[in-house]
Design an enzyme around this catalytic site. Structure first.
Site, PDB file in Angstrom:
ATOM      1  N   ASP A  16      37.469  30.492  43.504  1.00  0.00           N
ATOM      2  CA  ASP A  16      37.974  31.062  42.402  1.00  0.00           C
ATOM      3  C   ASP A  16      39.314  29.439  42.058  1.00  0.00           C
ATOM      4  O   ASP A  16      39.199  28.238  41.249  1.00  0.00           O
ATOM      5  CB  ASP A  16      39.233  31.430  42.901  1.00  0.00           C
ATOM      6  CG  ASP A  16      38.205  32.935  43.166  1.00  0.00           C
ATOM      7  OD1 ASP A  16      37.190  33.005  41.870  1.00  0.00           O
ATOM      8  OD2 ASP A  16      39.057  33.884  44.129  1.00  0.00           O
TER       9      ASP A  16
ATOM     10  N   HIS B 241      34.012  58.531  33.217  1.00  0.00           N
ATOM     11  CA  HIS B 241      34.583  57.186  33.905  1.00  0.00           C
ATOM     12  C   HIS B 241      33.338  56.324  33.446  1.00  0.00           C
ATOM     13  O   HIS B 241      32.232  55.587  33.957  1.00  0.00           O
ATOM     14  CB  HIS B 241      35.265  56.675  34.648  1.00  0.00           C
ATOM     15  CG  HIS B 241      36.067  57.308  35.363  1.00  0.00           C
ATOM     16  ND1 HIS B 241      37.594  56.904  35.281  1.00  0.00           N
ATOM     17  CD2 HIS B 241      36.586  58.295  36.061  1.00  0.00           C
ATOM     18  CE1 HIS B 241      38.152  57.610  35.478  1.00  0.00           C
ATOM     19  NE2 HIS B 241      37.201  59.204  35.674  1.00  0.00           N
TER      20      HIS B 241
END
Length: 522
Positions: free
Chosen positions: A232, A174
């Site tokens: 955020d 990965h």
């Protein structure tokens, strides 16, 4: 407007990390389910395709299959679109091309050293023996015709392959995860060297394009933003305000689950400093009454989500009265880690838990949801915030969950326990700042456990609560390691909490990493 690499999701929890690595190479990337039609992908005019990993075995009943037509897509210049298969994606590609895959004798999970066998463009500037991360239960036993091995490890004779006839590449490991030290280089090589991309996508270009998109979507309508004061929602507020100005109204709700001083700080920052329209609603009693005695974390999230909608309805009516028309959109600072852990977003990724931003809102909500950061990571939002000149004390703030302290009081919620936790958490965070440790950790917080222990204070026996401290290092929140904070610091914080917060007589420190644990306890 940009070159793009399409990522087909076969269910890996790390699919969005692939997109992140591609973006780091300056190439825009977008994720689609493996089941998307070849025609829809062709319409994207992709510069390349990446096939993600996944939890299935290629021969399992119901295992996702790759449409072989993806391996023969052509670009506008007539050349074949390059394809990179990662783990399951490699198996899916090899299977369709006539190779064979079998269950391995044992699952391989963890670090391995890669040995490069070929002068392949995929491994340009990758050192021999570089560490890669393995996570698979199958192995390839027969290469398709025209494919050759370009790398191996001590346990995987076929760790990477390429086709001599087509621009097809595959890796058993990965490259998208942090533990593969050469992973960023490998994905950059695929994007730039193999796909031929220029690498002209950036956070700055995202800002301008997202503003234009927001203006187009919103038109003359009005947007409500659920502002929490965290990174955020704060950056989303500034971005939206720059895009549509007074068509944005922020609603800041005191749900009784905020950090110490947050109710006052958020109002001062956004109403006074940014001069953004702000409707501050104190609904702490509503939330705390409904959460009283609730222990199940999923029920907490649903209760909090539903209560937020009610409060927004109240705020929406007030705003509509002021504007003379109803707002149409509800904006949220939802990030991709919230999404991938909550729903099967653009593919079959498995659900871990529900976040209130994405899973707690009821389907019948009248407002259309606007989520400008839905496919971004925390550090990407921080970068955008800095480009928008959002103050560092906001941009650098640790993540804080939408349900707030409600999911950090483990077990049944009640007002007194929330207040205990609020005080303990404030001590922990303030001491991290004093010791110049705050910026060294990705996230830190206190958790109140539903456990009483015996203690001795003075000459008296106590039987009080336990506070757990949690601090992690991470790049993106998808994986995390526990922070090795100094023992002297932990001793000092423990001493302060036990002495100053009446009702807590013991502190413990969480040394679990993600995986197998999550960062939050609930």
């Amino acid at each position: 407007m940009h070159e793009r690499i399409v990522i087909l999701d076969f269910g890996s929890q790390f699919t969005q990390l692939i997109a992140r690595r591609v973006r780091e190479a300056g190439v825009y990337s977008e994720i689609f389910p493996f089941s998307i039609s070849v025609e829809d992908v062709a319409a994207q005019n992709p510069s390349g395709i990446i096939l993600s990993g996944g939890p299935s075995s290629i021969y399992n009943e119901g295992a996702p299959k790759l449409d072989p037509a993806f391996l023969n897509l052509t670009r506008e210049d007539g050349s074949t679109v390059p394809v990179l298969g990662i783990c399951y994606g490699l198996f899916a590609m090899a299977h369709e091309m006539g190779g064979e895959v079998q269950a391995a004798d044992k699952r391989e999970f963890g670090r391995a050293a890669i040995e490069i066998d070929s002068d392949s463009r995929l491994f340009r500037d990758v050192a021999q023996g570089s560490q890669v991360w393995m996570s698979h239960g199958d192995k390839m036993t027969l290469l398709p015709d025209g494919y050759e091995v370009i790398a191996h490890t001590s346990n995987a004779p076929i760790a990477a392959v390429h086709s001599t006839d087509h621009p097809h590449y595959g890796v058993q490991f990965h490259p998208e995860v942090h533990h593969t030290e050469c992973g960023k280089q490998i994905i950059q090589n695929f994007a730039i060297q193999i796909c031929g991309c220029k690498g002209d996508w950036s956070a700055a270009s995202f800002i301008e394009e997202k503003k234009a998109e927001i203006r187009k979507v919103v038109g003359d309508d009005h947007v409500i933003l659920g502002l929490s004061g965290g990174v955020d929602s704060s950056v989303a507020a500034v971005l939206l305000h720059e895009a549509i100005g007074d068509q944005l109204t922020c609603i800041f709700v005191n749900n009784g689950l905020l950090r110490k001083g947050e109710w006052e700080q958020v109002q001062e920052t956004f109403r006074d400093h940014y001069q953004i329209r702000l409707n501050a609603i104190d609904a702490s009693d509503l939330f705390l009454d409904r959460l009283e005695g609730v222990a199940d974390p999923e029920k907490k999230r649903v209760i909090i989500g539903n209560a937020f909608v009610e409060v927004f309805d109240q705020g929406k009516m007030e705003i509509a009265s002021d504007l003379g028309k109803k707002p149409k959109f509800l904006a949220q600072g939802t990030l991709y880690p919230d999404v991938i852990e909550s729903v099967s977003f653009k593919g079959p990724s498995s659900t871990i838990k529900t976040h209130h931003n994405v899973g707690g809102l009821p389907a019948e909500m009248e407002l259309e949801v606007l989520e400008p950061f839905r496919e971004l990571f925390k550090d990407e939002v921080r970068e955008i915030g800095r480009l928008l000149n959002v103050p560092e004390e906001i941009v650098g703030r640790h993540p804080f969950p939408g349900p707030g302290l409600g999911i950090r009081v483990l077990g049944p919620v009640n007002r007194s326990d929330v207040e205990l936790l609020r005080e303990a958490d404030d001590i922990f965070i303030s001491e991290l700042r004093k010791w110049d440790l705050y910026e060294e950790v990705w996230q830190a917080f206190a958790v109140l456990l539903p456990v009483h222990t015996v203690g001795v204070m003075g000459d008296e026996r106590t039987y009080e609560k336990v506070c757990a401290l949690r601090a992690v290092t991470s790049v993106d929140g998808m994986t995390a390691d526990w922070s090795r904070l100094p023992n002297d610091f932990l001793a000092h914080v423990s001493n302060r909490i036990v002495n100053e917060v009446q009702g807590i007589n013991r502190t413990v420190y969480d040394i679990s990493s993600k995986p197998p644990a999550t960062i939050e306890w609930e």
